[in-house]
Design an enzyme around this catalytic site. Sequence first.
Site, PDB file in Angstrom:
ATOM      1  CB  CYS A 268      -0.898   0.034   1.226  1.00 53.72           C
ATOM      2  SG  CYS A 268      -1.943  -1.400   1.428  1.00 53.72           S
TER       3      CYS A 268
ATOM      4  NE  ARG B 205       4.769   1.828  -0.891  1.00 56.50           N
ATOM      5  CZ  ARG B 205       5.648   1.933   0.096  1.00 56.50           C
ATOM      6  NH1 ARG B 205       6.814   2.497  -0.117  1.00 56.50           N
ATOM      7  NH2 ARG B 205       5.377   1.484   1.303  1.00 56.50           N
TER       8      ARG B 205
ATOM      9  CD1 TRP C  83       0.045  -5.950  -3.361  1.00 58.03           C
ATOM     10  CD2 TRP C  83      -0.041  -6.748  -1.282  1.00 58.03           C
ATOM     11  NE1 TRP C  83       0.590  -7.219  -3.369  1.00 58.03           N
ATOM     12  CE2 TRP C  83       0.541  -7.730  -2.099  1.00 58.03           C
ATOM     13  CE3 TRP C  83      -0.197  -7.034   0.076  1.00 58.03           C
ATOM     14  CZ2 TRP C  83       0.966  -8.967  -1.626  1.00 58.03           C
ATOM     15  CZ3 TRP C  83       0.225  -8.266   0.559  1.00 58.03           C
ATOM     16  CH2 TRP C  83       0.802  -9.212  -0.296  1.00 58.03           C
TER      17      TRP C  83
ATOM     18  CG  ASN D   7       1.369   0.824   4.213  1.00 55.31           C
ATOM     19  OD1 ASN D   7       1.181  -0.391   4.280  1.00 55.31           O
ATOM     20  ND2 ASN D   7       2.519   1.350   3.829  1.00 55.31           N
ATOM     21  N   GLY D   8      -0.604  -0.979   6.432  1.00 58.34           N
ATOM     22  CA  GLY D   8      -0.229  -1.778   7.605  1.00 58.34           C
ATOM     23  C   GLY D   8      -1.332  -2.769   7.929  1.00 58.34           C
TER      24      GLY D   8
ATOM     25  CD  GLU E  74      17.656 -12.868  -7.013  1.00 61.27           C
ATOM     26  OE1 GLU E  74      17.034 -13.394  -6.070  1.00 61.27           O
ATOM     27  OE2 GLU E  74      17.347 -11.760  -7.483  1.00 61.27           O
TER      28      GLU E  74
ATOM     29  CE  LYS F 272      14.461 -10.920  -9.446  1.00 61.84           C
ATOM     30  NZ  LYS F 272      14.999 -10.885  -8.156  1.00 61.84           N
TER      31      LYS F 272
ATOM     32  CD  GLU G 260      10.615 -11.765  -7.615  1.00 65.87           C
ATOM     33  OE1 GLU G 260      10.382 -11.152  -6.568  1.00 65.87           O
ATOM     34  OE2 GLU G 260      11.663 -11.579  -8.280  1.00 65.87           O
TER      35      GLU G 260
ATOM     36  CG  HIS H 262      19.583 -37.143  -3.357  1.00 66.40           C
ATOM     37  ND1 HIS H 262      19.768 -38.460  -3.012  1.00 66.40           N
ATOM     38  CD2 HIS H 262      20.820 -36.599  -3.411  1.00 66.40           C
ATOM     39  CE1 HIS H 262      21.063 -38.702  -2.855  1.00 66.40           C
ATOM     40  NE2 HIS H 262      21.725 -37.587  -3.099  1.00 66.40           N
TER      41      HIS H 262
ATOM     42  CE  LYS I 114      11.953  -2.687  -5.317  1.00 71.29           C
ATOM     43  NZ  LYS I 114      12.760  -3.781  -5.879  1.00 71.29           N
TER      44      LYS I 114
END
Length: 630
Positions: free
Chosen positions: A2, A27, A75, A99-100, A503, A507, A510, A526, A625
């Site tokens: 948010c 964000r 969000w 926000n929160g 990573e 990427k 995402e 395995h 973000k």
Amino acid sequence: MCGIVCAVGAMESSSFLLAGLKTLEYRGYDSAGLAVLDASGALRRSRAKGRVAELEARVAEENVSGQVGIAHTRWATHGVPEERNAHPHVSGELAVVHNGIIENYAELKAQLEALGYVFVSDTDTETIAHLVQACLSGASAFVGEQKVPCADLFVAVRCAVSHLEGAYALAVVREGEPESLVVAREGSPLMLGVGAQGHYAASDASALLSVTNRMIYLENGDVGRLTRDAVELVDARGDRVEREVVTSHLSADSVELGQYRHYMQKEIFEQPQALGNTLEMLSGAGRLQPGIFGARAEAVFAEVDSVLILACGTSSYAGNTARYWVEQLAGLPCNVEIASEYRYRASVANPRQLVVVISQSGETADTLAALHHAKSLGHRHTLAICNVPESAIVRETALCFITRAGPEIGVASTKAFTTQLAALFLLTLLLAKGHGRLMGQGAGDGADNACEQDLLDELRHLPVAVEKVLALEPEIEAWAQRFSDKHHALFLGRGRHYPIAQEGALKLKEISYIHAEAYPAGELKHGPLALVDGQMPVVVIAPNDELLEKLKANMQEVSARGGELFVFADGDSRVETSDGVNVLKMPEHYGLLSPVLHVVAQQLLAYHVALVKGTDVDKPRNLAKSVTVE
Ligand code: G6P
């Protein structure tokens, strides 16, 4: 996550608020809204599911304008992304953006419903709106012993926040108080802008740069009243406070897209510059000084006997990479924990351990909570590696190193990661030095007793080395076409390149939504080998290091099962293209710092696959973000 933008000033606010929301789009959000007090002092609200552009059309259609306003990108946490859940939420004559997460919202909601307040959304934020209203009207359950209505909005918000548990940055406007707005902060970021023609508030400075670069960073517990000409602040105890006005060095240009198609592409290509800026202190023949991590760093580095790294997401993979460096070069045990797990785990604290928190934003709720948890367990030595100097994490650690990546807008982190790696390598060298493990010039053998100057020279050369990887873009772009019909991918690496495989997989998932998993290549047999077939591309990170021959054997295991390999090999790796084996030669073999080069190739691969897939590269679905809630 948010985003909040607010204004009280001389100019018409809605176009400023909409522009600010667009700046905060990175964000992550799924609906947006704003509320203004119009010329007659009446509250006008517009909200829309989806992008800020949709809100903009709605605001124009409904002709919403006024000089005082609050705006928000949401969000979704409590309640689906629908207009009825979008902020601002109203109660009577007031409107709130938040926000929160309010952890005790269910109890508060029950109390407010008993008083007759009717809830029309599924959000925790609506609770705040009704709670402020209840305080204004003197509900005895909330106003305490005085049992009289709170005199005005400022007093009512101070009363209301005393009942909130959890994290919040919030802003409130009210009909009848047309020249002011009230803000409060606990846990979630909120800063004020001091402009020539008014006062502003936002979740991050970038939204305010068009009107001012003079910022006030609110502390936890602060509540403020903003008018065009003044800011009145009280702290958590209710005492009047003045907070310093700080000049932000961010420029409006640094958050512009320029010649690039996406922020992610821009940020991938900014890496040589970002690394150069982060390593600026090494320019010339400068030797490494512990002071770059803070005044007490030298004493702390000599005293610590181990390292604990806490982080989330991409930042945690920077930590995983650093673990290999710290144990090899500094000879100190190093653990890396996902912050959201560590904070809830019963762990044994070691007061001689160095706790390193890594965060691009410095506001990630789980990382911040993990830091608090470590301190509460008795950890004394804390250090932040962070890209935002004014962030909560930086303010709460004893030592810090600020990476100089510049603002990172793309949700998928790129330049923040490579600059974190550079900072972690510097930290490793200083720890090694503090423990007598670095040798003078020419004496290093790359293992136990490495040579400080040789390693510093390699660091200095990193921006140039990264440029050469960026030049591989056309070849990587051609590979990306081959992923267009794939739904799964496997990433293999070994040793310090296993975190780079992690990573690379992160990427890809995402931004292209291809399911991607990373494995240390020795684990292939395995389990994941069962998945390998012609439809599962296997990406291999193959530097010319001590594990290369083992890795080649792992690649054979894939080929023997009909899997197609996409191998990023160092120029001197002696891995060649053949049937089912695609090889891309990296420009140079880069020893301990090789993960920094290999990850850039992985970023380019993910970016180009996402382009082929046609996804929203900079704002991938469901992601944010800066994750300021748990
Ligand atoms: C989110 C972002 C990631 C980031 C992670 C940790 O998930 O989308 O890119 O790596 O948060 O963020 P931090 O700001 O603490 O590095």
